[in-house]
Design a protein around this motif. Structure first.
Motif, PDB file in Angstrom:
ATOM      1  N   ARG A  19       0.208  -8.690  11.241  1.00 25.89           N
ATOM      2  CA  ARG A  19       0.359  -7.989   9.966  1.00 25.89           C
ATOM      3  C   ARG A  19      -0.595  -6.784   9.899  1.00 25.89           C
ATOM      4  O   ARG A  19      -0.258  -5.745   9.354  1.00 25.89           O
ATOM      5  CB  ARG A  19       0.059  -8.979   8.833  1.00 25.89           C
ATOM      6  N   ILE A  20      -1.787  -6.923  10.457  1.00 27.19           N
ATOM      7  CA  ILE A  20      -2.768  -5.829  10.471  1.00 27.19           C
ATOM      8  C   ILE A  20      -2.199  -4.615  11.185  1.00 27.19           C
ATOM      9  O   ILE A  20      -2.254  -3.489  10.690  1.00 27.19           O
ATOM     10  CB  ILE A  20      -4.081  -6.289  11.151  1.00 27.19           C
ATOM     11  N   SER A  62      -9.658   0.498   7.404  1.00 27.67           N
ATOM     12  CA  SER A  62      -9.374  -0.831   6.857  1.00 27.67           C
ATOM     13  C   SER A  62     -10.506  -1.217   5.903  1.00 27.67           C
ATOM     14  O   SER A  62     -11.583  -0.637   5.943  1.00 27.67           O
ATOM     15  CB  SER A  62      -9.242  -1.869   7.971  1.00 27.67           C
ATOM     16  N   PRO A  76      -4.816  -1.788   5.806  1.00 23.47           N
ATOM     17  CA  PRO A  76      -4.945  -3.251   5.870  1.00 23.47           C
ATOM     18  C   PRO A  76      -6.205  -3.739   5.154  1.00 23.47           C
ATOM     19  O   PRO A  76      -7.281  -3.167   5.305  1.00 23.47           O
ATOM     20  CB  PRO A  76      -5.019  -3.541   7.370  1.00 23.47           C
ATOM     21  N   CYS A 104      -4.010  -8.824   4.485  1.00 22.14           N
ATOM     22  CA  CYS A 104      -3.978  -9.471   5.798  1.00 22.14           C
ATOM     23  C   CYS A 104      -4.993 -10.618   5.821  1.00 22.14           C
ATOM     24  O   CYS A 104      -6.025 -10.544   6.511  1.00 22.14           O
ATOM     25  CB  CYS A 104      -4.293  -8.451   6.894  1.00 22.14           C
ATOM     26  N   SER A 151       0.841  -3.023   9.382  1.00 22.89           N
ATOM     27  CA  SER A 151       0.464  -2.196   8.234  1.00 22.89           C
ATOM     28  C   SER A 151      -0.010  -0.827   8.694  1.00 22.89           C
ATOM     29  O   SER A 151       0.383   0.198   8.110  1.00 22.89           O
ATOM     30  CB  SER A 151      -0.600  -2.895   7.385  1.00 22.89           C
ATOM     31  N   MET A 204       6.179  -2.020   3.900  1.00 19.98           N
ATOM     32  CA  MET A 204       4.821  -1.547   4.148  1.00 19.98           C
ATOM     33  C   MET A 204       4.727  -0.026   4.016  1.00 19.98           C
ATOM     34  O   MET A 204       3.658   0.500   3.722  1.00 19.98           O
ATOM     35  CB  MET A 204       4.324  -2.007   5.511  1.00 19.98           C
ATOM     36  N   VAL A 235      -8.432  -6.800   5.349  1.00 19.25           N
ATOM     37  CA  VAL A 235      -8.618  -7.849   6.345  1.00 19.25           C
ATOM     38  C   VAL A 235      -9.630  -8.887   5.886  1.00 19.25           C
ATOM     39  O   VAL A 235     -10.508  -8.600   5.066  1.00 19.25           O
ATOM     40  CB  VAL A 235      -9.041  -7.249   7.710  1.00 19.25           C
ATOM     41  N   THR A 260      -2.003  -3.407   2.473  1.00 22.94           N
ATOM     42  CA  THR A 260      -1.325  -4.628   2.905  1.00 22.94           C
ATOM     43  C   THR A 260      -2.385  -5.709   3.053  1.00 22.94           C
ATOM     44  O   THR A 260      -3.375  -5.527   3.775  1.00 22.94           O
ATOM     45  CB  THR A 260      -0.583  -4.432   4.237  1.00 22.94           C
TER      46      THR A 260
END
Length: 172
Positions: free
Chosen positions: A83-84, A112, A94, A73, A87, A65, A96, A71
């Motif tokens: 994972r959020i 995000s 992230p 998610c 990251s 990461m 999302v 990333t």
């Protein structure tokens, strides 16, 4: 936060720099994720690390990461995932799920972005229903989606600044 524990992680974020992975996904393949993973596979510079079980991710995988600009998610069993937070901790923006309801303690649009990609819904319906053979039916599901739509370069810079500013606030 639901995914926090008592460990202290310390500062693990690298300063802003060119990262070698455009979009990273670390997780398992679930039916809900088929389309988003197909879109990710069409996104230049992406990397997918599929886990075969629901075990915790090891630190070497999490270190990836640090090399990811974004990333992925996606929704799994729930719209939210650790994972959020991983990251953010590692300096990656992230992406999302639309169904993710972020905690109200920060303006999440500052650090995000929502997952977005083009979908040919007629193709998906024909492919998934299996009822009538159509031009799409014989094609793989991955052909029914386009690559991820990522934030513009200007938006990405704003989001990177937001990640750096808020990562400490969201660290467990």
């Amino acid at each position: 936060f639901p995914y926090c524990n008592d460990r202290s992680t310390g500062a693990s974020m690298r300063p802003a720099r060119r990262r070698s992975i455009r979009v990273l996904f670390v997780g398992s393949m679930m039916p809900k994720r088929q389309l988003v993973i197909a879109a990710l596979n069409k996104t230049r510079g992406s990397r997918v690390i599929l886990l075969t079980s629901r075990r915790k991710v090891n630190s070497s995988v999490l270190q990836l990461m640090k090399d990811a600009e974004f990333t992925l998610c996606p929704e799994g069993d729930t719209p939210e995932s650790e994972r959020i937070y991983h990251s953010l901790e590692h300096g990656s923006i992230p992406l999302v799920a639309a169904s993710f309801q972020p905690p109200a303690m920060a303006n999440w649009s500052e650090f995000s972005a929502r997952i977005s990609f083009d979908v040919d819904t007629a193709c998906v319906k024909a492919r998934c229903a299996g009822r009538v053979r159509s031009a799409c039916f014989d094609r793989p599901l991955s052909e029914c989606v386009g690559p991820l739509r990522l934030p513009s370069a200007t938006s990405q810079l704003r989001l990177e600044r937001g990640v750096r500013a808020h990562a400490g606030d969201l660290r467990c």
